[in-house]
Design a protein around this motif. Structure first.
Motif, PDB file in Angstrom:
ATOM      1  N   LEU A 191       0.836  -1.205   0.000  1.00  0.00           N
ATOM      2  CA  LEU A 191       0.000   0.000   0.000  1.00  0.00           C
ATOM      3  C   LEU A 191       0.867   1.250   0.000  1.00  0.00           C
ATOM      4  CD1 LEU A 191      -2.841  -0.974   2.483  1.00  0.00           C
ATOM      5  CD2 LEU A 191      -2.996  -0.689   0.000  1.00  0.00           C
ATOM      6  N   GLY A 192       1.987   1.175   0.715  1.00  0.00           N
ATOM      7  CA  GLY A 192       2.906   2.300   0.710  1.00  0.00           C
ATOM      8  C   GLY A 192       3.471   2.532  -0.664  1.00  0.00           C
ATOM      9  N   LEU A 193       3.765   1.456  -1.369  1.00  0.00           N
ATOM     10  CA  LEU A 193       4.272   1.574  -2.735  1.00  0.00           C
ATOM     11  C   LEU A 193       3.220   2.179  -3.642  1.00  0.00           C
ATOM     12  CD1 LEU A 193       6.636   0.895  -4.611  1.00  0.00           C
ATOM     13  CD2 LEU A 193       5.584  -1.336  -4.995  1.00  0.00           C
ATOM     14  N   SER A 194       1.952   1.807  -3.403  1.00  0.00           N
ATOM     15  CA  SER A 194       0.873   2.378  -4.212  1.00  0.00           C
ATOM     16  C   SER A 194       0.789   3.885  -4.003  1.00  0.00           C
ATOM     17  CB  SER A 194      -0.458   1.724  -3.840  1.00  0.00           C
ATOM     18  OG  SER A 194      -0.423   0.348  -4.105  1.00  0.00           O
ATOM     19  N   ALA A 195       0.973   4.327  -2.772  1.00  0.00           N
ATOM     20  CA  ALA A 195       0.936   5.761  -2.503  1.00  0.00           C
ATOM     21  C   ALA A 195       2.078   6.465  -3.210  1.00  0.00           C
ATOM     22  CB  ALA A 195       1.025   6.000  -0.996  1.00  0.00           C
ATOM     23  N   ALA A 196       3.219   5.794  -3.284  1.00  0.00           N
ATOM     24  CA  ALA A 196       4.372   6.393  -3.958  1.00  0.00           C
ATOM     25  C   ALA A 196       4.130   6.562  -5.440  1.00  0.00           C
ATOM     26  CB  ALA A 196       5.619   5.531  -3.725  1.00  0.00           C
ATOM     27  N   ALA A 197       3.189   5.793  -5.995  1.00  0.00           N
ATOM     28  CA  ALA A 197       2.944   5.840  -7.435  1.00  0.00           C
ATOM     29  C   ALA A 197       2.517   7.217  -7.904  1.00  0.00           C
ATOM     30  CB  ALA A 197       1.874   4.807  -7.819  1.00  0.00           C
ATOM     31  N   ALA A 198       1.991   8.020  -6.996  1.00  0.00           N
ATOM     32  CA  ALA A 198       1.560   9.357  -7.388  1.00  0.00           C
ATOM     33  C   ALA A 198       2.732  10.235  -7.793  1.00  0.00           C
ATOM     34  CB  ALA A 198       0.795  10.013  -6.237  1.00  0.00           C
ATOM     35  N   PHE A 199       3.935   9.844  -7.391  1.00  0.00           N
ATOM     36  CA  PHE A 199       5.086  10.701  -7.626  1.00  0.00           C
ATOM     37  C   PHE A 199       6.160  10.082  -8.510  1.00  0.00           C
ATOM     38  CE2 PHE A 199       3.247  11.560  -3.452  1.00  0.00           C
ATOM     39  CZ  PHE A 199       2.889  12.887  -3.625  1.00  0.00           C
ATOM     40  N   GLN A 200       6.032   8.805  -8.869  1.00  0.00           N
ATOM     41  CA  GLN A 200       7.089   8.188  -9.646  1.00  0.00           C
ATOM     42  C   GLN A 200       6.544   7.063 -10.491  1.00  0.00           C
ATOM     43  OE1 GLN A 200       9.861   6.355  -6.811  1.00  0.00           O
ATOM     44  NE2 GLN A 200       8.194   6.438  -5.355  1.00  0.00           N
ATOM     45  N   ILE A 201       7.352   6.636 -11.456  1.00  0.00           N
ATOM     46  CA  ILE A 201       7.003   5.521 -12.321  1.00  0.00           C
ATOM     47  C   ILE A 201       7.243   4.224 -11.561  1.00  0.00           C
ATOM     48  CG2 ILE A 201       7.606   4.348 -14.480  1.00  0.00           C
ATOM     49  CD1 ILE A 201       8.602   7.153 -15.449  1.00  0.00           C
ATOM     50  N   ILE A 202       6.245   3.353 -11.531  1.00  0.00           N
ATOM     51  CA  ILE A 202       6.380   2.063 -10.868  1.00  0.00           C
ATOM     52  C   ILE A 202       6.977   1.074 -11.864  1.00  0.00           C
ATOM     53  CG2 ILE A 202       5.155   0.171  -9.755  1.00  0.00           C
ATOM     54  CD1 ILE A 202       5.328   2.754  -8.120  1.00  0.00           C
ATOM     55  N   THR A 203       8.118   0.490 -11.511  1.00  0.00           N
ATOM     56  CA  THR A 203       8.852  -0.386 -12.414  1.00  0.00           C
ATOM     57  C   THR A 203       8.959  -1.789 -11.834  1.00  0.00           C
ATOM     58  OG1 THR A 203      10.973   0.170 -11.414  1.00  0.00           O
ATOM     59  CG2 THR A 203      10.223   1.565 -13.237  1.00  0.00           C
ATOM     60  N   GLU A 204       9.368  -2.731 -12.659  1.00  0.00           N
ATOM     61  CA  GLU A 204       9.548  -4.117 -12.215  1.00  0.00           C
ATOM     62  C   GLU A 204      10.515  -4.228 -11.037  1.00  0.00           C
ATOM     63  OE1 GLU A 204       9.223  -7.721 -11.331  1.00  0.00           O
ATOM     64  OE2 GLU A 204       7.991  -7.069 -13.026  1.00  0.00           O
TER      65      GLU A 204
END
Length: 396
Positions: A15-28
């Motif tokens: 969930l924390g990673l999902s929140a970070a998605a607002a500010f960066q590209i989510i990569t493998e």
């Protein structure tokens, strides 16, 4: 903003990673790191077996390594012409117009910005389940509805179900071969989706893993002027995951919508030099495909002999059934210094395995056998191979 290491992500919840998605590209690699056990700081020690992020253990080819070494003295220059030359080389090899090719540092940026360009609170993002999560994070950031459609019994994208569920779609995402299953969607199904999609929507075909199989590319659909965006990367078969280079291929008007959101910047000169040398090595992809297929098949034969189930991959990754919570097996394997991939919520008792080297997969087999046989609460059913299991069994 301070720089964060991958180990930082491993200590965050999903969930924390999902929140970070607002500010960066989510990569493998970010997703892989987030799923690693908290005690896995030794994952990159000399003796750790890391098969959790669909990397290519062979790394760049010799020609690419030499090109990198040669370009380093010019690393103080932006070398715009070098990037333009790479685009021209790729376009010429594939029979494309250079104006249909846009270079990016990998394929994750055009995925993210393509989703933001073509979806909205009124236009949904339609993808497979299980499927690569990067586009889902981007759609959530843009306020788009995320529609996850189960794969078919043969682990292909169910394009008719995707059409039925996405009447309001802005973008249909097809990863072929699929990540994480490694399985193929027939070309005829992709064509059906393109011809029957809602007006104004886009079909994005992610061909990150295409070079590991014999399936045809969909670049000809771009040449035909269809509403299609194709993604390519040098991270997989070419072994350049740490160098970051890829392409988005589409009609110029579609590329413009992506670049309007992505902006533009100069590429790392080392990545461009390595990519150019790799494209010019005609024997590279066939050799990498042969090596991967041989090790993958050898691994599947071992799994069959020992009664383990897996998805019939034609890529460099596959899903493996653990018959108990996959997270437990991930943690137990890490204790054996073998780091395997994450789970997907729709298949919680399956984990993703990246195909490593021959020696790495031998060590994986030994560790997996030890972990599975050491658990008396979960018995195995001998003689049931992954190719004999029905996809409907997985969701029952």
């Amino acid at each position: 903003m301070p720089t964060r290491s991958l180990s930082d992500f491993s200590r965050r919840s999903f969930l924390g990673l999902s929140a970070a998605a607002a500010f960066q590209i989510i990569t493998e690699p970010m997703l892989a790191a987030a799923a690693r056990p908290a005690f896995s700081g030794r994952a990159f020690s000399k003796d750790g077996i890391v098969i959790d992020a669909n990397e290519n253990p062979l790394g760049p080819c010799q020609a690419a390594r030499e090109a990198i070494a040669a370009i380093i003295p010019l690393g103080g220059r932006y070398l715009m012409n070098q990037t333009q030359d790479l685009v021209k080389t790729f376009a010429q090899i594939e029979g494309l117009g250079p104006d249909t090719v846009q270079i990016f540092p990998g394929s994750s940026p055009p995925l993210r910005f393509g989703v933001l360009a073509f979806t909205s609170p009124h236009r949904s993002y339609v993808t497979a389940d299980p499927g690569f999560e990067g586009g889902m994070h981007a759609a959530a950031v843009g306020g788009a509805r995320v529609v996850k459609v189960p794969l078919t019994k043969t682990y292909a994208h169910d394009v008719k179900a995707m059409l039925a569920a996405g009447a309001d779609a802005g973008l249909f995402y097809i990863c072929n071969p699929n990540n994480p299953t490694g399985t193929l969607t027939p070309r005829s199904d992709i064509e059906y989706l393109v011809e029957n999609k809602p007006k104004g929507s886009i079909v994005m075909v992610d061909e990150a893993y295409l070079h590991f199989c014999d399936a045809p590319s969909t670049l000809d659909l771009v040449k035909a002027g269809k509403d299609v965006v194709v993604l390519r990367t040098f991270s997989k078969a070419y072994g350049m995951a740490g160098l970051r280079c890829g392409f988005a291929i589409a009609r110029p008007d579609l590329l413009e919508k992506i670049t309007d959101r992505a902006g533009s910047n100069f590429m790392p000169v080392t990545a461009v030099a390595a990519a150019d040398a790799s494209l010019k090595d005609a024997g590279l992809v066939p050799e990498r495909k042969r090596i991967n297929a041989a090790i993958r098949q050898e691994t599947f034969q071992w799994l069959d002999r020992n009664g383990y189930s897996y998805t019939p991959s034609e890529s460099n990754c596959f899903l493996l059934e653990t018959r108990r919570a996959g997270k437990e097996v991930i943690d137990a394997m890490a204790q054996q210094n073998v780091f395997i991939g994450r789970i997907w919520p729709v298949m919680p008792t399956w984990v993703r395995i990246t195909v490593g080297t021959h020696d790495e997969m031998q060590l994986f087999q030994a560790a997996f056998q030890k972990v599975m046989r050491g658990t008396t609460a979960f018995s195995l059913r001998p003689g049931v191979s992954g190719r004999e299991r029905r996809h409907s069994d997985l969701l029952s």
